[in-house]
Design an enzyme around this catalytic site. Sequence first.
Site, mmCIF file in Angstrom:
data_model
loop_
_atom_site.group_PDB
_atom_site.id
_atom_site.type_symbol
_atom_site.label_atom_id
_atom_site.label_comp_id
_atom_site.label_asym_id
_atom_site.label_seq_id
_atom_site.Cartn_x
_atom_site.Cartn_y
_atom_site.Cartn_z
ATOM 1 N N HIS A 277 0.840 -1.207 0.000
ATOM 2 C CA HIS A 277 0.000 0.000 0.000
ATOM 3 C C HIS A 277 0.871 1.252 0.000
ATOM 4 O O HIS A 277 0.650 2.182 -0.791
ATOM 5 C CB HIS A 277 -0.915 -0.025 1.229
ATOM 6 C CG HIS A 277 -1.679 1.245 1.450
ATOM 7 N ND1 HIS A 277 -2.987 1.392 1.061
ATOM 8 C CD2 HIS A 277 -1.312 2.430 2.022
ATOM 9 C CE1 HIS A 277 -3.398 2.609 1.386
ATOM 10 N NE2 HIS A 277 -2.394 3.253 1.973
ATOM 11 N N GLU A 278 1.870 1.290 0.882
ATOM 12 C CA GLU A 278 2.744 2.459 0.953
ATOM 13 C C GLU A 278 3.571 2.615 -0.323
ATOM 14 O O GLU A 278 3.835 3.732 -0.773
ATOM 15 C CB GLU A 278 3.668 2.350 2.173
ATOM 16 C CG GLU A 278 2.947 2.299 3.513
ATOM 17 C CD GLU A 278 2.003 3.463 3.729
ATOM 18 O OE1 GLU A 278 2.275 4.562 3.201
ATOM 19 O OE2 GLU A 278 0.972 3.286 4.413
ATOM 20 N N HIS A 281 1.622 4.467 -2.930
ATOM 21 C CA HIS A 281 1.714 5.930 -2.828
ATOM 22 C C HIS A 281 2.963 6.433 -3.552
ATOM 23 O O HIS A 281 2.927 7.453 -4.247
ATOM 24 C CB HIS A 281 1.781 6.346 -1.355
ATOM 25 C CG HIS A 281 0.472 6.235 -0.635
ATOM 26 N ND1 HIS A 281 -0.667 6.873 -1.065
ATOM 27 C CD2 HIS A 281 0.124 5.570 0.507
ATOM 28 C CE1 HIS A 281 -1.665 6.604 -0.228
ATOM 29 N NE2 HIS A 281 -1.204 5.815 0.728
ATOM 30 N N GLU A 357 -5.878 6.992 -1.237
ATOM 31 C CA GLU A 357 -5.787 5.835 -0.357
ATOM 32 C C GLU A 357 -6.460 4.612 -0.975
ATOM 33 O O GLU A 357 -5.953 3.486 -0.868
ATOM 34 C CB GLU A 357 -6.412 6.144 1.009
ATOM 35 C CG GLU A 357 -5.667 7.187 1.819
ATOM 36 C CD GLU A 357 -4.247 6.758 2.185
ATOM 37 O OE1 GLU A 357 -4.013 5.536 2.296
ATOM 38 O OE2 GLU A 357 -3.400 7.642 2.355
ATOM 39 N N ASP A 361 -4.736 1.092 -1.949
ATOM 40 C CA ASP A 361 -5.276 -0.208 -1.547
ATOM 41 C C ASP A 361 -5.364 -1.152 -2.743
ATOM 42 O O ASP A 361 -4.957 -2.323 -2.670
ATOM 43 C CB ASP A 361 -6.676 -0.041 -0.941
ATOM 44 C CG ASP A 361 -6.647 0.490 0.481
ATOM 45 O OD1 ASP A 361 -5.565 0.469 1.106
ATOM 46 O OD2 ASP A 361 -7.707 0.920 0.960
#
Length: 419
Positions: A277-278, A281, A357, A361
């Site tokens: 997930h990070e 980003h 976000e 995901d």
Amino acid sequence: MKKSLLTIILLYAVYGLVLYFYLFFWTGYELPKGIEGTAADPKTFLTAEELQLSENYSQLKNLVFFISIPLEWIIFFIVLSFGISKTFQQWAETASRFFIVQTALYYFWLSLLVTLLTLPVSWLNYKLSKDFQISTQTLNSWLKDEVTDFLVNYVLMAVVVTFLYIIIRKFEKRWWLWAWFASIPFTLFIMFIQPVIIDPLYNDFYPLKNKKLEEEILQLASKADIPAEHVYEVDMSTKTNALNAYVTGIGSNSRIVLWDTTLNKLSEDEILFIMAHEMGHYVMKHIYIGIAGYLLLSLAGLYIIHRLMIFCTNRWGKRLNIQSIRELSSLPLFLLLLGMLSFASSPISGIVSRYQEKQADLYAIEMTKNEEAAVKTFQHLAKFSRSEINPPKIVKFLRYDHPPLIERIMYIENIKNKE
């Protein structure tokens, strides 16, 4: 002015009462139809006691949050209307003939006063976290963080305020544009130094101790073409039971950080989902998009503040003890307007952030191919962080920078059902 202050206090009291009834009586925590018994139903992963604690904690935290926002505005209004800001300016001018020193002294007294007056709200947040077993931090540790916050914010903001008023004095009609230009390198500089200078003032950061897990995370990073050499963990267990991970910094100082609580309470598959997930980003350049969006909003915001400061000074300057926006004593008016505009723009930034976000995901699911780990991760976030499952619409609209957990679980479940 006394009449105006009394009106503001009465309006604030009414606002607090309406807010209280809205959060505790007018909104329920009913679940959307069709999710009973599914992975998104909190009754399937929380006990009745845990669910009740989560709801109570969320209600109280939301109440404190929304009450605290206009409190600072009222403080700035009082500082202006009762001549406190003017007095601080006179003290600073008496102490030194150098403008830089005057600014540093003036801002010290102003920031100290605001910090002391808002300290009860900060303490209430700490007390709530402690009572609901989120915080593990001792009172001494909390006070140390508060002092560190004050000093760090004072140093950074003293520099900002000094340059701001130098620009206002030199370019009174176009100060907002020159201030915006000056904010670009400053913003990038702060983002660059935050992981290596600012964050370590609060906690210890070190490369991930679990080398096997680090190797698996770095393999994910390699698949995503991320030139990562380390994943960092931070010792948050001395302060909280909550779970978190994040990306911070820019350029060569970018870091992916895991709280040690996350490492201690989640399985390896769940941690890999969080890391993916990070990485999402990073791959989708959300940090840079966020900086660009912030800078665009700040340009519009500074111009609006300029127009409003001129208007307020011309119309109510005598009541507010401001003769010109060039005076240091006008700073509370600047901060008051800045706070209002920041709050007004929060729904826009919230929508963008929630979209990012969700994209992260979906990227993590595509990367790990493990929807089950994703669902379990969100369920554990609700359990250990007392995260709100399904917040009221106004709370979500004004406060949430992540989709509510129920939404995150539901769209993952929809993905699973389509396969």
